[in-house]
Motif scaffolding. Structure first.
Motif, mmCIF file in Angstrom:
data_model
loop_
_atom_site.group_PDB
_atom_site.id
_atom_site.type_symbol
_atom_site.label_atom_id
_atom_site.label_comp_id
_atom_site.label_asym_id
_atom_site.label_seq_id
_atom_site.Cartn_x
_atom_site.Cartn_y
_atom_site.Cartn_z
ATOM 1 N N TRP A 1 -1.174 -8.231 -7.756
ATOM 2 C CA TRP A 1 -0.539 -6.906 -7.741
ATOM 3 C C TRP A 1 -0.745 -6.300 -6.356
ATOM 4 N N PHE A 2 0.163 -5.429 -5.937
ATOM 5 C CA PHE A 2 0.049 -4.847 -4.601
ATOM 6 C C PHE A 2 -1.209 -3.983 -4.479
ATOM 7 N N THR A 3 -1.607 -3.337 -5.561
ATOM 8 C CA THR A 3 -2.834 -2.546 -5.530
ATOM 9 C C THR A 3 -4.065 -3.436 -5.345
ATOM 10 N N GLN A 4 -4.009 -4.652 -5.841
ATOM 11 C CA GLN A 4 -5.105 -5.590 -5.617
ATOM 12 C C GLN A 4 -5.183 -5.970 -4.142
ATOM 13 N N LEU A 5 -4.020 -6.073 -3.518
ATOM 14 C CA LEU A 5 -3.973 -6.342 -2.078
ATOM 15 C C LEU A 5 -4.623 -5.199 -1.305
ATOM 16 N N ILE A 6 -4.316 -3.956 -1.694
ATOM 17 C CA ILE A 6 -4.935 -2.786 -1.064
ATOM 18 C C ILE A 6 -6.446 -2.805 -1.284
ATOM 19 N N ASP B 1 3.215 -10.576 1.602
ATOM 20 C CA ASP B 1 2.908 -9.194 1.225
ATOM 21 C C ASP B 1 4.155 -8.440 0.765
ATOM 22 N N ILE B 2 5.279 -8.673 1.441
ATOM 23 C CA ILE B 2 6.527 -8.024 1.030
ATOM 24 C C ILE B 2 6.920 -8.493 -0.366
ATOM 25 N N GLY B 3 6.764 -9.786 -0.615
ATOM 26 C CA GLY B 3 7.078 -10.322 -1.937
ATOM 27 C C GLY B 3 6.198 -9.745 -3.020
ATOM 28 N N ILE B 4 4.913 -9.543 -2.722
ATOM 29 C CA ILE B 4 3.996 -8.948 -3.701
ATOM 30 C C ILE B 4 4.407 -7.521 -4.015
ATOM 31 N N LEU B 5 4.807 -6.766 -2.983
ATOM 32 C CA LEU B 5 5.260 -5.388 -3.210
ATOM 33 C C LEU B 5 6.516 -5.363 -4.081
ATOM 34 N N VAL B 6 7.483 -6.223 -3.771
ATOM 35 C CA VAL B 6 8.725 -6.269 -4.555
ATOM 36 C C VAL B 6 8.428 -6.659 -6.002
ATOM 37 N N LYS B 7 7.564 -7.653 -6.179
ATOM 38 C CA LYS B 7 7.212 -8.093 -7.535
ATOM 39 C C LYS B 7 6.523 -6.980 -8.311
ATOM 40 N N SER C 1 -12.241 -7.023 2.913
ATOM 41 C CA SER C 1 -12.063 -7.171 4.364
ATOM 42 C C SER C 1 -12.674 -6.027 5.159
ATOM 43 N N ALA C 2 -13.079 -4.958 4.448
ATOM 44 C CA ALA C 2 -13.667 -3.779 5.096
ATOM 45 C C ALA C 2 -12.753 -3.221 6.177
ATOM 46 N N ASN C 3 -11.443 -3.325 5.934
ATOM 47 C CA ASN C 3 -10.458 -2.812 6.878
ATOM 48 C C ASN C 3 -9.762 -1.624 6.222
ATOM 49 N N TRP C 4 -10.396 -0.469 6.292
ATOM 50 C CA TRP C 4 -9.864 0.726 5.643
ATOM 51 C C TRP C 4 -8.557 1.186 6.292
ATOM 52 N N GLN C 5 -8.406 0.912 7.579
ATOM 53 C CA GLN C 5 -7.196 1.337 8.280
ATOM 54 C C GLN C 5 -5.969 0.599 7.745
ATOM 55 N N ARG C 6 -6.083 -0.726 7.610
ATOM 56 C CA ARG C 6 -4.945 -1.489 7.085
ATOM 57 C C ARG C 6 -4.743 -1.219 5.599
ATOM 58 N N GLY C 7 -5.826 -1.047 4.870
ATOM 59 C CA GLY C 7 -5.698 -0.695 3.461
ATOM 60 C C GLY C 7 -5.004 0.645 3.281
ATOM 61 N N SER C 8 -5.306 1.607 4.155
ATOM 62 C CA SER C 8 -4.646 2.915 4.102
ATOM 63 C C SER C 8 -3.155 2.780 4.392
ATOM 64 N N ALA C 9 -2.808 1.941 5.367
ATOM 65 C CA ALA C 9 -1.392 1.733 5.696
ATOM 66 C C ALA C 9 -0.644 1.138 4.512
ATOM 67 N N TYR C 10 -1.257 0.172 3.851
ATOM 68 C CA TYR C 10 -0.621 -0.442 2.680
ATOM 69 C C TYR C 10 -0.494 0.571 1.541
ATOM 70 N N ALA C 11 -1.503 1.436 1.382
ATOM 71 C CA ALA C 11 -1.439 2.463 0.344
ATOM 72 C C ALA C 11 -0.332 3.465 0.628
ATOM 73 N N VAL C 12 -0.168 3.842 1.894
ATOM 74 C CA VAL C 12 0.899 4.768 2.272
ATOM 75 C C VAL C 12 2.262 4.125 2.045
ATOM 76 N N ILE C 13 2.385 2.849 2.384
ATOM 77 C CA ILE C 13 3.651 2.138 2.156
ATOM 78 C C ILE C 13 4.005 2.127 0.675
ATOM 79 N N LEU C 14 3.020 1.838 -0.180
ATOM 80 C CA LEU C 14 3.267 1.834 -1.629
ATOM 81 C C LEU C 14 3.693 3.209 -2.103
ATOM 82 N N LEU C 15 3.023 4.256 -1.624
ATOM 83 C CA LEU C 15 3.365 5.619 -2.024
ATOM 84 C C LEU C 15 4.790 5.974 -1.613
#
Length: 307
Positions: free
Chosen positions: A258-263, A83-89, A270-284
Motif C-alpha cells: 500500500w502507498f501508506t506502507q511506502l510512506i 512507486d507510481i504503480g503502488i500509488l495508482v493501485k 529509512s529514517a528519511n522524514w523528508q522523502r516520507g513527507s513528500a510522499y505523504a503530501v503527494i498522496l494528500l
C-alpha cells in the motif's frame, strides 16, 4: 462571510454566547493546531534535504525539489514505475472499497430510514454500532483469522465441497478488501441515512401509484435526495481507505504494498522524514484532486456535502 456571520448569530441566539464561543474556540484549536500546522510542517519537511542532525539549520539546509523528483524518476533518472504503480493501485483499491460500501450501505440506510421502526430500528442501529467497540487492530486480525488457510471461510467451503484445498484469500487480497469495507461501513451508512431520512414517504408512494418500478423510484426519487449523503460518505471512505495503514499491514498479501506502507518505510525504516513527507503530501494532493473531480462529475457541491 455574510452567511457565516448569519449562522453564528443564529447559533448564538439559540444556544447562548458562551456555548457559541466555546465551540468556536474548540473548532479553531482543532483546525489550526491539529490539522493546519502539522500539515504545514510536513510540507516544509518535504522540501528539505535529509541531512545529519549537525547540519540542520546550516548552509546545506536549503529547499529542494529532489524528494518530489524522486517519486517520478528515482535515482537513476528513469520513470519510477514502482512507486507510481503502488500509488495508482492504492487509489484504485480505495475506489473499489468505496463502491462496495455504497452498494452495501445504500439499501441498509434506506431500510433504516423508511422501513424499520421501533424495536427493529433500534436493533439495527445497535447491530451496526456494537461491533465497532472492538479495536480496529483486533478487527483486522479477526478478518485474517476468518480468511486464513484454516479459517472459517475455508472450513465451510471445503466441508460443503466447494473447493478441495484451502484458498489463499490473504494473497488474493480478499481479506484486505473485506476488512476495509467493514472498517468504514458506518461512515457510509449514517450520511446516507441522514439524507434519505429527509425524504417524504408520500413521494415514494406517489411514484409507486403512478406505476414506477422500484429501481425507477430509487433512481428518480430517492437517489437525488441521497446524493449529498452518498458523496459525503464516499469522500470519507475513499480518503480513509487510501490512507489506511493497519489493515494493509495485517491483511495485505506479501506482494501487495500500500502507498501508506511506502510512506511508513521512508519515515521509520529509512529514517528519511523528508522523502516520507513528500510522499505523504503527494498522496494528500492526489486524493483531494480525485475527490474534487468526482464531485464535479456527479455535480455535488461542498455545501451539499456539508449539510
Amino acid at each position: 462571510m455574510g452567511a457565516l456571520q448569519a449562522s453564528f448569530t443564529s447559533f448564538t441566539n439559540k444556544h447562548g454566547l458562551g456555548v457559541a464561543c466555546f465551540i468556536g474556540l474548540t473548532v479553531f484549536f482543532w483546525v489550526v493546531f491539529l490539522i493546519v500546522l502539522p500539515q504545514l510542517a510536513m510540507v516544509d519537511f518535504s522540501f528539505r534535504y535529509n541531512l545529519p542532525q549537525s547540519q540542520i539549520g546550516g548552509a546545506n539546509d536549503v529547499y529542494t525539489l529532489d524528494n518530489y523528483a524522486y517519486f517520478f524518476q528515482g535515482n537513476d533518472g528513469t520513470i519510477n514505475t514502482l512507486d507510481i504503480g503502488i500509488l495508482v493501485k492504492t487509489l484504485v483499491a480505495a475506489l473499489i472499497v468505496t463502491l462496495i460500501d455504497i452498494a452495501i450501505c445504500y439499501p441498509i440506510a434506506f431500510i433504516l430510514a423508511h422501513s424499520a421502526t421501533g424495536v427493529a430500528a433500534r436493533l439495527m442501529v445497535i447491530g451496526l454500532i456494537v461491533p465497532f467497540w472492538v479495536n480496529e487492530i483486533l478487527r483486522a486480525f479477526a478478518f485474517r483469522v476468518l480468511f486464513g488457510a484454516t479459517g472459517l471461510v475455508n472450513g465451510i467451503g471445503m466441508n460443503m465441497g466447494l473447493w478441495d484445498v484451502p484458498i489463499d484469500f490473504i494473497r488474493a487480497d480478499v481479506a484486505l478488501y473485506s476488512g476495509l469495507v467493514y472498517a468504514y461501513i458506518l461512515l457510509m451508512i449514517f450520511p446516507i441515512f441522514n439524507a434519505v431520512e429527509a425524504l417524504d414517504r408520500n413521494q415514494i408512494e406517489a411514484a409507486r401509484d403512478m406505476g414506477a418500478s422500484w429501481w425507477r423510484v430509487h433512481w428518480r426519487v430517492v437517489l437525488p435526495i441521497a446524493k449529498p449523503g452518498i458523496a459525503s460518505g464516499a469522500t470519507m471512505v475513499f480518503m480513509l481507505t487510501a490512507g489506511a495503514l493497519a489493515a494493509p499491514q495485517i491483511l495485505g498479501g506479501p506482494s501487495n504494498l500500500w502507498f501508506t506502507q511506502l510512506i511508513y518505510q521512508w519515515f521509520n525504516q529509512s529514517a528519511n522524514w523528508q522523502r516520507g513527507s513528500a510522499y505523504a503530501v503527494i498522496l494528500l494532493l492526489v486524493c483531494i484532486g480525485f475527490v474534487m473531480m468526482m464531485m464535479r462529475v456527479f455535480k455535488v457541491s461542498i455545501g451539499e456535502i456539508g449539510r
